[in-house]
Structures are given as structure tokens and as C-alpha cells.
Design an enzyme around this catalytic site. Structure first.
Site, PDB file in Angstrom:
ATOM      1  N   GLU A 254      -1.018   2.790  -0.678  1.00 59.08           N
ATOM      2  CA  GLU A 254      -2.079   2.801   0.340  1.00 59.08           C
ATOM      3  C   GLU A 254      -1.415   2.379   1.631  1.00 59.08           C
ATOM      4  OE1 GLU A 254      -4.418   2.113   2.970  1.00 59.08           O
ATOM      5  OE2 GLU A 254      -5.100   0.316   1.913  1.00 59.08           O
ATOM      6  N   CYS A 288      -5.976  -0.449   8.459  1.00 57.90           N
ATOM      7  CA  CYS A 288      -5.464   0.908   8.315  1.00 57.90           C
ATOM      8  C   CYS A 288      -6.562   1.953   8.494  1.00 57.90           C
ATOM      9  CB  CYS A 288      -4.803   1.071   6.946  1.00 57.90           C
ATOM     10  SG  CYS A 288      -5.873   0.585   5.572  1.00 57.90           S
TER      11      CYS A 288
END
Length: 479
Positions: A254, A288
Site C-alpha cells: 500500500e 496517501c
């Protein structure tokens, strides 16, 4: 342990015991608000990591046979302990990584949900019966844990990532070795204390604190590691992927994002602007899934810029324990330099700062840029700060095209009343996640969370982790 000066000394948690680093080395953990000393943590070595992997490997044969009811009970016990130590966890999130109290409380509740959802996963590790062409043959699949799971977590949401990944790994019968960000070791140490208090057997969960560039390969490249889950930058993620490939170790990554938000002419700016602000200014853009690109149809463009700038000027930058504070300090001097460089490069090349751009101590003001062009670093590269660019578009089609003009593919959003365009966007955006009439920042325990391209490989979440952290075995019985 806390010294008489109030400074915490953090140890590794290996094989159910708290131990110092090999050679007794440690490193400083700083409070990002003022760079004061917050804690000293054991500085892990390759030897420490190998001990942790050995402890996890030794614990696995027994732990994998533990009944689902035992794992379920222990995970629910972790959640109970978390609730009792809520204030301690929130204080850690505020003082170790600079979370405003509103974000810290939000993260605590999410983390609690992650653990409880994982408890429900314990009884969901199942296979299926399979039709067979062979007469009298009973065919089925069974799902088994992989073994030792290596877990790397980031500084920005350390409790959410730790609770999700550790709890899911333990729920399906794996043991784990965890290397948290060197910027957030205390949060993970607190969680390890709770796992131990909940009665998990020695070696089921192990924590080594230290620097990923020094000891990360000792974990990802270890022959006794059966799965790797990493959250961090795309550059480091590429390296992790290459190390895993040498041993054919499966992994989920991720990574970073450059998440777009498209705003069409029929959107309600009264509803859009507060959500837009949340999607980039929460935790000072150190997320993010933060929306660092806004594409706005021309009929709304000028008004959106005006309202967004006004909203940015009102975002709270006060005491981190004030519920009205939103903007956090940027985590480290290295990251502060990155944010400053992105803004300066854009301005030098002709971009306009319509809000923010300055600093208050270690905090960057909420910053909006217009006139951003492709030769500017901020256009295509993740900044990881409270900085976003606003672009005018002439049509939905142009918005979709520009939203897809990126190597990243994590989160995305579109605001419109047109259901056809909304679903067309959802089907055609090259991101792993899409939110219609909602911000790019969103997460839940059971959803498939993750991205494509430079944003990663695989998905996280209860169902996704169950599939990734277990393997199917085909079994037949000839009757």
C-alpha cells in the site's frame, strides 16, 4: 519503561519478552511539533530481526492449531484493553506523531473497529466443496494460514495500520513480526503490551523497532517469512517487491498516491468545499489518500477557488489538544524540506499561491495552488503535505482524462448529480477506490483498501487479508 526524566525507553518485544537491542543501541524519537525528545527506542539489528523471526516461526505450529474461539476471545480482549487505555493511546498519537486530538480520536475509534472486525474474521476462514468428474470422489478446498507474516507500518496512521494488519494476521492463524516506522515506535509498543495482556502466546506477535533501510531486508528477505505486507513510499515499495521476488514471497503493498477529485458544474459547492478541505488538510495532508488534485468545470471554477481559499484560511492551527485544530506538524525535517521544495518549485515556475504557502513552526499552512503545469514537481509527484492544485476543465471527459493522467492509482472522487457520469467515472477511473459525492479520504475495516500502479499491489481489509494471508489446499476423498 519511563525514566525519572519522563523520557520513555522502548524495547523490542520478542518471544513474549521485552528485550534491549543487540549491543544495547537505541535512537531518539522526536515530537514533531517542536522536535523535542519524546522517547528513546531500541535500535534494531539484523540479529534482533532474526531472533524475532525465529520466535514467530517457533510459535506458528502451535498457534495455527488454536481454536477460532480462542483467537476471537483474545482479540476482543485486546479491544477491551484498548478502551481502558484510550487516553494513553490518544496522548501517544498527539505527542509522538503530532496528531490533532480530533484526528487522534478518529484514529482510535477506527483502530478499535479494526480489532473487533478481525475477531469476527476468526470464524470465516473457510473453503468449499467442489464438484468432481470422478465417480465417488469427494472434493473440497481448505484454507490454511501461511506462517510468519512480516508487517511494515507507516507513521501517519500507525494505530489504524497496526490494528488492521496485526489483528487480521493473528485472526487467521498466522504469527507476525512487525517493524513500525522509526517515527512511531511507541504506538506499536503500546499495542504489543495489549496483545500480551490479552493472552496471546509468546512469539505469536513480535515487534522490533529501528530503521527500515538498515534492517528491513533482514525481515523481507528472511527464508522463514511467508508473507509481507508493507505500507510506505512507492520507492521503498519497489525495493520490497524486488526482495520478496527473490524468495517468491507473496506480498501486498500500500504505497503513495496523487488522488484526484473531479467537480462537475452541477455540484453543490456548499457541500463540496468542506469535504474538499477534509480530503487534503486532515493531518496536514500526510495521507496517501489525500486529494492533491482538483479538477473543476469552468462554470464553478472561480467560485470554487474563492470558497476553497476562504475555507483554507480558516483551518485551525492551534494547540493539538484543541478540538478545533486540524493542521498537524509535518513529521520530520526531511519531509518539511520536501513540502517546501514542492511549493517553491511551483512558484518559481509560475504557479499562483491562492492560499497559504507559509509556515508556523513545523506546520505548513493549508496551501492551494493554481496555474500548475506539468513541468512543476507538485503536478505529478506526491507532496505528503497540506498542499493541493486546482485545475479548470471544460468537460467531464477532460476531467476523467486528466484524473487518469498519473502513475498512481489509489483513491479518487467525483462530485455530480449526474448518475450516469458518476458511474462512468467509477468504472473508468484507474484507481483502486472511488467515492461519489464524498472525499477521497475514507476507510473501513472490511472494505478492499488499496490501489493500482505506483500506489501498490493487492488490497487490505478483513476479506482481502484473509485471502492474502492464507492459502487454499485441494483435498479429495475417494469414497
Amino acid at each position: 519503561m519511563t525514566t525519572n526524566t519522563g523520557i520513555k525507553n522502548l524495547q523490542h518485544f520478542i518471544g513474549g519478552e521485552w528485550v534491549d537491542s543487540e549491543g544495547g543501541r537505541d535512537f531518539d524519537v522526536l515530537n514533531p511539533l517542536d522536535d523535542s525528545l519524546y522517547a528513546r527506542a531500541a535500535k534494531g539489528t539484523g540479529g534482533d530481526m532474526r531472533r524475532a523471526v525465529a520466535a514467530a516461526r517457533a510459535a506458528f505450529p502451535g498457534y495455527r492449531e488454536s481454536p477460532p474461539a480462542d483467537r476471537e476471545r483474545r482479540l476482543l480482549r485486546v479491544a477491551e484493553i484498548m478502551e481502558k487505555r484510550k487516553s494513553e493511546l490518544i496522548d501517544c498519537l498527539i505527542d509522538e506523531i503530532g496528531s490533532p486530538i480530533q484526528k487522534a480520536a478518529f484514529e482510535f475509534e477506527k483502530g478499535l473497529t479494526m480489532v473487533r472486525a478481525a475477531a469476527g474474521l476468526c470464524r470465516n476462514v473457510r473453503g468449499e466443496t467442489i464438484p468432481s468428474d470422478a465417480p465417488g470422489k469427494f472434493s473440497m478446498s481448505i484454507r490454511e494460514p501461511l506462517g510468519v507474516v512480516a508487517i511494515f507500518t507507516p507513521f501517519n496512521v500507525p494505530l489504524i495500520k497496526t490494528t488492521r494488519l496485526v489483528a487480521n494476521a493473528l485472526a487467521v492463524g498466522n504469527t507476525a513480526v512487525h517493524l513500525p516506522s522509526e517515527l512511531a515506535p511507541h504506538l506499536t509498543v503500546l499495542f504489543a503490551e495489549m496483545v500480551a495482556e490479552a493472552g496471546f502466546p509468546a512469539g505469536a506477535y513480535n515487534v522490533v523497532t529501528g530503521f527500515g533501510h538498515e534492517i528491513g531486508d533482514d525481515l523481507t528477505g528472511h527464508n522463514d517469512v511467508d508473507f509481507v505486507t508493507f505500507t510506505g513510499s512507492s520507492v521503498v515499495g519497489q525495493h520490497v517487491s524486488e526482495v520478496c521476488a527473490k524468495n517468491k514471497t507473496p506480498s501486498t503493498l500500500e504505497l503513495g498516491g496523487k488522488s484526484p477529485t473531479v467537480i462537475l458544474a452541477d455540484a453543490d459547492l456548499g457541500k463540496v468545499v468542506p469535504l474538499a478541505a477534509r480530503s487534503i488538510f486532515m493531518f496536514a495532508g500526510q495521507a496517501c489518500i489525500g486529494s492533491s488534485r482538483f479538477y473543476v468545470e469552468r462554470p464553478l471554477y472561480e467560485e470554487f477557488v474563492k470558497r476553497f481559499a476562504m475555507a483554507a484560511s480558516r483551518v485551525g492551527m492551534g494547540c493539538l489538544r484543541d478540538p478545533g485544530t486540524v493542521i498537524a506538524p509535518i513529521i520530520s525535517e526531511r519531509q518539511r524540506a520536501r513540502v517546501k521544495a514542492h511549493i517553491a518549485d511551483a512558484v518559481d515556475k509560475g504557479a499562483t499561491v491562492v492560499a497559504g504557502g507559509g509556515w508556523v513552526g513545523n506546520r505548513c499552512q493549508p496551501t492551494l495552488l493554481t496555474g500548475v503545469t506539468e513541468d512543476m514537481t507538485v503536478c505529478k509527484t506526491e507532496t505528503f503535505g497540506p498542499v493541493t492544485s486546482i485545475y479548470p476543465i471544460d468537460s467531464y471527459e477532460e476531467g476523467l482524462e486528466k484524473a487518469n493522467d498519473t502513475e498512481y492509482g489509489l483513491s479518487s472522487a467525483i462530485f455530480t448529480k449526474d448518475i450516469d457520469k458518476a458511474f462512468h467515472f467509477a468504472r473508468n477511473i484507474g484507481a483502486g477506490m472511488c467515492h461519489i459525492n464524498g472525499p477521497t479520504i475514507h476507510d473501513e475495516a472490511h472494505v478492499p483498501f488499496g490501489g493500482n500502479g505506483e500506489s501498490g499491489v493487492g488490497r487490505e481489509g478483513t476479506d482481502a487479508d484473509m485471502e492474502a494471508m492464507t492459502e487454499l489446499k485441494w483435498v479429495t476423498v475417494q469414497l
